[in-house]
Motif scaffolding. Structure first.
Motif, mmCIF file in Angstrom:
data_model
loop_
_atom_site.group_PDB
_atom_site.id
_atom_site.type_symbol
_atom_site.label_atom_id
_atom_site.label_comp_id
_atom_site.label_asym_id
_atom_site.label_seq_id
_atom_site.Cartn_x
_atom_site.Cartn_y
_atom_site.Cartn_z
ATOM 1 N N MET A 17 0.839 -1.200 0.000
ATOM 2 C CA MET A 17 0.000 0.000 0.000
ATOM 3 C C MET A 17 0.872 1.247 0.000
ATOM 4 O O MET A 17 0.650 2.174 -0.781
ATOM 5 C CB MET A 17 -0.928 0.000 1.220
ATOM 6 N N SER A 18 1.870 1.273 0.858
ATOM 7 C CA SER A 18 2.770 2.415 0.956
ATOM 8 C C SER A 18 3.537 2.615 -0.349
ATOM 9 O O SER A 18 3.634 3.728 -0.866
ATOM 10 C CB SER A 18 3.738 2.203 2.123
ATOM 11 N N ARG A 19 4.074 1.536 -0.898
ATOM 12 C CA ARG A 19 4.841 1.607 -2.145
ATOM 13 C C ARG A 19 3.980 2.140 -3.284
ATOM 14 O O ARG A 19 4.395 3.039 -4.032
ATOM 15 C CB ARG A 19 5.383 0.218 -2.495
ATOM 16 N N LEU A 20 2.771 1.619 -3.399
ATOM 17 C CA LEU A 20 1.892 2.020 -4.504
ATOM 18 C C LEU A 20 1.382 3.445 -4.336
ATOM 19 O O LEU A 20 1.270 4.183 -5.315
ATOM 20 C CB LEU A 20 0.750 1.033 -4.649
ATOM 21 N N GLU A 21 1.106 3.855 -3.103
ATOM 22 C CA GLU A 21 0.699 5.246 -2.861
ATOM 23 C C GLU A 21 1.819 6.209 -3.270
ATOM 24 O O GLU A 21 1.568 7.215 -3.912
ATOM 25 C CB GLU A 21 0.346 5.441 -1.384
ATOM 26 N N LYS A 22 3.045 5.853 -2.915
ATOM 27 C CA LYS A 22 4.202 6.688 -3.289
ATOM 28 C C LYS A 22 4.377 6.738 -4.802
ATOM 29 O O LYS A 22 4.878 7.725 -5.340
ATOM 30 C CB LYS A 22 5.469 6.172 -2.623
ATOM 31 N N ALA A 23 3.946 5.676 -5.490
ATOM 32 C CA ALA A 23 4.049 5.628 -6.947
ATOM 33 C C ALA A 23 2.879 6.345 -7.627
ATOM 34 O O ALA A 23 2.810 6.384 -8.845
ATOM 35 C CB ALA A 23 4.115 4.173 -7.408
ATOM 36 N N GLY A 24 1.946 6.888 -6.826
ATOM 37 C CA GLY A 24 0.854 7.680 -7.388
ATOM 38 C C GLY A 24 -0.488 6.981 -7.505
ATOM 39 O O GLY A 24 -1.434 7.556 -8.030
ATOM 40 N N PHE A 25 -0.585 5.757 -7.019
ATOM 41 C CA PHE A 25 -1.863 5.047 -7.051
ATOM 42 C C PHE A 25 -2.736 5.503 -5.895
ATOM 43 O O PHE A 25 -2.248 5.728 -4.790
ATOM 44 C CB PHE A 25 -1.652 3.530 -6.957
ATOM 45 N N ARG A 26 -4.040 5.633 -6.160
ATOM 46 C CA ARG A 26 -4.995 5.981 -5.108
ATOM 47 C C ARG A 26 -5.593 4.705 -4.541
ATOM 48 O O ARG A 26 -6.046 3.840 -5.297
ATOM 49 C CB ARG A 26 -6.098 6.874 -5.652
ATOM 50 N N LEU A 27 -5.602 4.611 -3.218
ATOM 51 C CA LEU A 27 -6.185 3.458 -2.540
ATOM 52 C C LEU A 27 -7.646 3.746 -2.252
ATOM 53 O O LEU A 27 -8.001 4.868 -1.877
ATOM 54 C CB LEU A 27 -5.446 3.177 -1.236
ATOM 55 N N LEU A 28 -8.497 2.745 -2.415
ATOM 56 C CA LEU A 28 -9.917 2.928 -2.141
ATOM 57 C C LEU A 28 -10.261 2.686 -0.677
ATOM 58 O O LEU A 28 -11.372 2.985 -0.257
ATOM 59 C CB LEU A 28 -10.762 2.029 -3.046
ATOM 60 N N ASN A 29 -9.337 2.121 0.087
ATOM 61 C CA ASN A 29 -9.508 2.038 1.528
ATOM 62 C C ASN A 29 -8.183 2.381 2.202
ATOM 63 O O ASN A 29 -7.118 2.113 1.663
ATOM 64 C CB ASN A 29 -10.091 0.699 1.995
ATOM 65 N N ASP A 30 -8.288 3.033 3.367
ATOM 66 C CA ASP A 30 -7.107 3.526 4.080
ATOM 67 C C ASP A 30 -6.292 2.434 4.748
ATOM 68 O O ASP A 30 -5.104 2.615 5.002
ATOM 69 C CB ASP A 30 -7.511 4.546 5.157
ATOM 70 N N LYS A 31 -6.940 1.350 5.083
ATOM 71 C CA LYS A 31 -6.251 0.244 5.744
ATOM 72 C C LYS A 31 -6.824 -1.060 5.221
ATOM 73 O O LYS A 31 -7.949 -1.098 4.708
ATOM 74 C CB LYS A 31 -6.399 0.336 7.266
ATOM 75 N N PRO A 32 -6.081 -2.153 5.347
ATOM 76 C CA PRO A 32 -6.603 -3.437 4.887
ATOM 77 C C PRO A 32 -7.878 -3.802 5.644
ATOM 78 O O PRO A 32 -8.031 -3.476 6.822
ATOM 79 C CB PRO A 32 -5.484 -4.426 5.228
ATOM 80 N N LYS A 33 -8.797 -4.450 4.926
ATOM 81 C CA LYS A 33 -10.025 -4.897 5.572
ATOM 82 C C LYS A 33 -10.210 -6.385 5.328
ATOM 83 O O LYS A 33 -9.573 -6.965 4.441
ATOM 84 C CB LYS A 33 -11.225 -4.093 5.098
ATOM 85 N N ASP A 34 -11.074 -6.980 6.129
ATOM 86 C CA ASP A 34 -11.342 -8.408 5.982
ATOM 87 C C ASP A 34 -12.058 -8.665 4.669
ATOM 88 O O ASP A 34 -13.038 -8.001 4.343
ATOM 89 C CB ASP A 34 -12.208 -8.913 7.132
ATOM 90 N N GLY A 35 -11.549 -9.637 3.926
ATOM 91 C CA GLY A 35 -12.167 -10.041 2.681
ATOM 92 C C GLY A 35 -12.536 -11.507 2.735
ATOM 93 O O GLY A 35 -12.391 -12.163 3.771
ATOM 94 N N ALA A 36 -12.980 -12.030 1.629
ATOM 95 C CA ALA A 36 -13.351 -13.445 1.542
ATOM 96 C C ALA A 36 -12.099 -14.314 1.476
ATOM 97 O O ALA A 36 -10.993 -13.827 1.235
ATOM 98 C CB ALA A 36 -14.219 -13.671 0.305
ATOM 99 N N ASP A 37 -12.293 -15.599 1.686
ATOM 100 C CA ASP A 37 -11.241 -16.613 1.545
ATOM 101 C C ASP A 37 -10.061 -16.382 2.482
ATOM 102 O O ASP A 37 -8.915 -16.608 2.119
ATOM 103 C CB ASP A 37 -10.788 -16.699 0.081
ATOM 104 N N ASN A 38 -10.353 -15.875 3.698
ATOM 105 C CA ASN A 38 -9.346 -15.663 4.745
ATOM 106 C C ASN A 38 -8.248 -14.674 4.325
ATOM 107 O O ASN A 38 -7.066 -14.889 4.584
ATOM 108 C CB ASN A 38 -8.718 -17.001 5.175
ATOM 109 N N LYS A 39 -8.652 -13.585 3.691
ATOM 110 C CA LYS A 39 -7.691 -12.595 3.201
ATOM 111 C C LYS A 39 -7.922 -11.220 3.822
ATOM 112 O O LYS A 39 -9.035 -10.862 4.172
ATOM 113 C CB LYS A 39 -7.808 -12.439 1.679
#
Length: 133
Positions: A89-111
């Motif tokens: 997340m940090s690397r991609l933000e520094k590269a100019g990508f916008r994140l749709l969530n500020d922190k990781p969230k619980d997803g399906a399949d134990n991710k």
């Protein structure tokens, strides 16, 4: 990023889509689950080392229901497996990508998951996935 983790396919009717994919792959989904926080029900199919995630919105205001209503069924996202989601997340933000969530969230399949804005990846919604510890 280590590999493509799965391809996400948005569908109107999960049960109907599961029948199609059972016929396609010749096997049942290995996991069906709901992610209440996202308003989605999912089914995962294995195709060799690859996975397909079918997603059906369970509420009209869910991202998947909105997507299907606006664009119809089809490829929704490409998910990549990462070793350290916060570092990515940090690397991609520094590269100019916008994140749709500020922190990781619980997803399906134990991710743990985070999404990148599709406008920053030529119209493709990118999901980063890390196996929960």
């Amino acid at each position: 990023m280590r590999k493509i983790e799965h391809l996400g396919v948005a569908v109107k009717d999960l049960e109907a889509a599961m029948k199609t994919y059972v016929a396609l792959f010749g096997q049942a989904a290995y996991k069906v689950e709901s992610v209440e926080s996202e308003g989605v029900k999912t089914a995962f199919f294995a195709a060799g080392p690859n996975k397909i995630e079918l997603l059906e919105g369970t509420r009209e205001d869910s991202p998947i229901a909105k997507y299907v209503s606006k664009r119809g069924e089809g490829l929704h996202h490409v998910a990549f497996d990462v070793e350290d989601i916060e570092a990515e997340m940090s690397r991609l933000e520094k590269a100019g990508f916008r994140l749709l969530n500020d922190k990781p969230k619980d997803g399906a399949d134990n991710k743990l998951v985070v999404f990148l804005h599709p406008k920053d990846s030529h119209g493709v919604l990118i999901e980063l996935c890390q196996e929960k510890p």
